[in-house]
Enzyme design. Structure first.
Site, short mmCIF file in Angstrom:
data_model
loop_
_atom_site.label_atom_id
_atom_site.label_comp_id
_atom_site.label_asym_id
_atom_site.label_seq_id
_atom_site.Cartn_x
_atom_site.Cartn_y
_atom_site.Cartn_z
N GLN A 196 83.75 45.15 21.55
CA GLN A 196 84.68 46.11 20.96
C GLN A 196 83.95 47.14 20.12
OE1 GLN A 196 88.22 44.41 19.21
NE2 GLN A 196 88.56 46.18 17.88
N CYS A 234 84.93 41.01 27.74
CA CYS A 234 83.83 40.69 26.83
C CYS A 234 82.55 40.46 27.62
CB CYS A 234 84.21 39.44 26.03
SG CYS A 234 82.84 38.66 25.17
N GLU A 235 81.48 41.10 27.22
CA GLU A 235 80.23 40.96 27.95
C GLU A 235 79.55 39.62 27.69
OE1 GLU A 235 76.91 43.08 25.04
OE2 GLU A 235 78.00 44.34 26.47
N HIS A 236 80.03 38.88 26.70
CA HIS A 236 79.42 37.59 26.39
C HIS A 236 80.01 36.44 27.23
CE1 HIS A 236 78.72 39.58 22.25
NE2 HIS A 236 77.68 39.78 23.03
N HIS A 237 81.31 36.51 27.50
CA HIS A 237 81.96 35.42 28.25
C HIS A 237 82.69 35.92 29.50
CE1 HIS A 237 81.74 34.02 23.98
NE2 HIS A 237 81.25 32.94 24.59
N HIS A 248 91.09 39.05 21.46
CA HIS A 248 90.00 38.62 22.33
C HIS A 248 90.28 37.22 22.88
CE1 HIS A 248 86.90 41.78 21.28
NE2 HIS A 248 87.87 42.02 20.41
N CYS A 302 88.23 35.35 24.32
CA CYS A 302 87.13 34.43 24.06
C CYS A 302 87.36 33.64 22.78
CB CYS A 302 85.79 35.17 24.00
SG CYS A 302 85.70 36.46 22.75
#
Length: 207
Positions: free
Chosen positions: A138, A97-100, A166, A168
């Site tokens: 995704q 995940c590019e956020h976490h 996920h 996250c």
């Protein structure tokens, strides 16, 4: 690809105008994170961890050094006139995940209706890897896969579905376990004709 990134490939990507950090700088950053987390990066069990993490990242994100057009470059036109659905289902993938920067993983289903020939079946699985081994969402991963199929195979239609869990959501935040996120996209005949979408869902066991 070697365990370390190809700096020339990555620095050429949009948003990578700055100098690429060295392996040593990457390892130093890992030491900083270990210390920030509250542990001692100089203790025996953690001494070699920065190098291991850097090498692991080279594998996790090796997709930045790969090109979808290269993967799909060779097609076969002598298929006995076959022009019906070509489908690979349950292709396993792992991404981050590019956020976490924590993993999400699951399976991909890819189908297309040939027009200018077919591609080797293993190439579709490799295509998923090209984009999965990058920092992702995704939704974006779904779009990148089907766009690559359309751009390189020129099919009469394409369909992609991803099902993933996920970390996250599981490891942090709401701590929801066993939740599956589903994304899909259809183009060409699959977008235009409900019957073709229904066949796709039936083939992957969703009807």
């Amino acid at each position: 690809m070697d365990a370390t990134f190809n700096a020339s490939n990555v620095s050429a990507l949009p948003g990578h105008e700055n100098r690429r950090p060295t392996q040593q700088e990457a390892e130093d950053a890992v030491r900083t994170l270990i210390a920030w987390a509250g542990d001692d990066p100089t203790r025996e069990g953690l001494l070699e961890t920065p190098g291991r993490v850097a090498r692991a990242y080279g594998e996790f994100f090796s997709g930045y050094g790969q090109n979808a057009a290269d993967v799909l470059s060779k097609t076969f036109k002598d298929v006995g006139g076959y022009d019906d659905i070509v489908l690979l289902k349950d292709i396993p993938f792992h991404s981050h995940c590019e956020h976490h920067m924590v993993p999400f993983f699951g399976k991909a289903h890819i189908a297309y209706l040939p027009h200018d020939g077919v591609v080797g079946l293993s190439k579709l699985a490799r295509l998923v890897d090209v984009f999965a081994k990058r920092l992702q969402t995704q939704e974006n991963l779904t779009a990148q896969i089907i766009d690559a199929v359309n751009e390189n195979l020129n099919p009469r239609g394409a369909a992609v579905m991803l099902e993933a869990e996920h970390m996250c959501m599981t490891m942090r935040g709401v701590h929801s376990h066993g939740v599956t996120t589903v994304t899909h996209r259809f183009t060409g005949v699959f977008a235009e004709e409900r019957e073709e979408r229904d066949r796709f869902f039936a083939f992957i066991g969703k009807r």
